[in-house]
Design a protein around this motif. Structure first.
Motif, PDB file in Angstrom:
ATOM      1  N   GLY A   5       0.815  -1.211   0.000  1.00 55.35           N
ATOM      2  CA  GLY A   5       0.000   0.000   0.000  1.00 55.35           C
ATOM      3  C   GLY A   5       0.842   1.252   0.000  1.00 55.35           C
ATOM      4  N   TYR A   6       0.189   2.384   0.163  1.00 56.13           N
ATOM      5  CA  TYR A   6       0.854   3.681   0.151  1.00 56.13           C
ATOM      6  C   TYR A   6       1.439   4.007   1.523  1.00 56.13           C
ATOM      7  CZ  TYR A   6      -1.636   4.422  -4.249  1.00 56.13           C
ATOM      8  OH  TYR A   6      -2.101   4.307  -5.534  1.00 56.13           O
ATOM      9  N   HIS A   7       2.569   4.726   1.521  1.00 53.07           N
ATOM     10  CA  HIS A   7       3.214   5.145   2.753  1.00 53.07           C
ATOM     11  C   HIS A   7       3.565   6.625   2.625  1.00 53.07           C
ATOM     12  CE1 HIS A   7       3.690   0.972   4.168  1.00 53.07           C
ATOM     13  NE2 HIS A   7       3.854   0.703   2.880  1.00 53.07           N
ATOM     14  N   ASP A   8       3.166   7.423   3.590  1.00 60.69           N
ATOM     15  CA  ASP A   8       3.416   8.862   3.534  1.00 60.69           C
ATOM     16  C   ASP A   8       4.899   9.167   3.696  1.00 60.69           C
ATOM     17  OD1 ASP A   8       0.772   9.510   3.172  1.00 60.69           O
ATOM     18  OD2 ASP A   8       0.369   9.829   5.304  1.00 60.69           O
TER      19      ASP A   8
END
Length: 200
Positions: A5-8
């Protein structure tokens, strides 16, 4: 372990996917004749400001190269003057327009620490000349591995270029660092392909 998934990425930081590549045996290359007006020359005991200028013109403005710009003269000089570091400059009309930096400081291996051309040299065959020389020089010493890394901040042509010369990818990492444009290490307009996520 990272989850899918996405990671900031925090404001004030830059992030890149780094691909590590290696060559476990020498790839035999046909000798190349330097394009007219270009020579590849050994640089002994380079002046730190000369080196920083070339480093900046090759990678600082366009590709956010910053690591060597953060070193003071003593630290940078210690690397460049080490007998196990070899530096070559692509010269045109007395001006350096490219660099090949080979690092033999780890036993039994060589790292292609830095390799690049100024924008005006792209497409003239100079990169092939430099890489052919780099491979020959690396394997002229008793090594068992020649390696390098590139990342998504670099030219999108870089990874394919290295693979065409026989380097094989073996590891991938994510690198996060302070954005050098916010610390003053690079101009604010450097690396236009990477937007600044300012903390302001």
């Amino acid at each position: 372990m990272l989850k899918d998934g996405y990671h900031d990425i925090p404001a004030g930081k830059i992030a890149a996917i780094v691909t590590h590549l290696e060559m476990r045996e020498q790839v035999m290359m046909r000798p190349l004749i330097a394009p007219e007006g270009l020579t590849l020359e050994t640089v002994k005991q380079p002046d730190c400001e000369w080196y920083r200028d070339l480093f900046m013109r090759i990678g600082g403005q366009d590709w956010l190269w910053f690591s060597r710009l953060e070193l003071d003269d003593a630290a940078l000089g210690a690397i460049l003057n080490d007998p196990d570091v070899e530096l070559y400059a692509l010269m045109q009309d007395g001006v350096a327009q490219g660099m090949v930096e080979l690092d033999f400081r780890q036993p039994d291996e060589c790292e292609l620490a830095f390799f690049g051309l100024t924008a005006q040299m792209i497409g003239q065959g100079a990169g092939r000349l430099m890489m052919t020389h780099a491979i020959a020089r690396a394997w002229a010493r008793p090594i068992s591995r020649f390696h390098l890394h590139t990342c998504t901040l670099d030219s999108p042509q870089a990874l394919g270029f290295y693979q065409r010369f026989g380097f094989v990818a073996y590891r991938r990492q994510v690198e996060i660092a302070d954005d050098p444009r916010l610390s003053g290490g690079l101009p604010r307009d450097a690396g236009a392909h990477v937007p600044i996520l300012s903390q302001d």
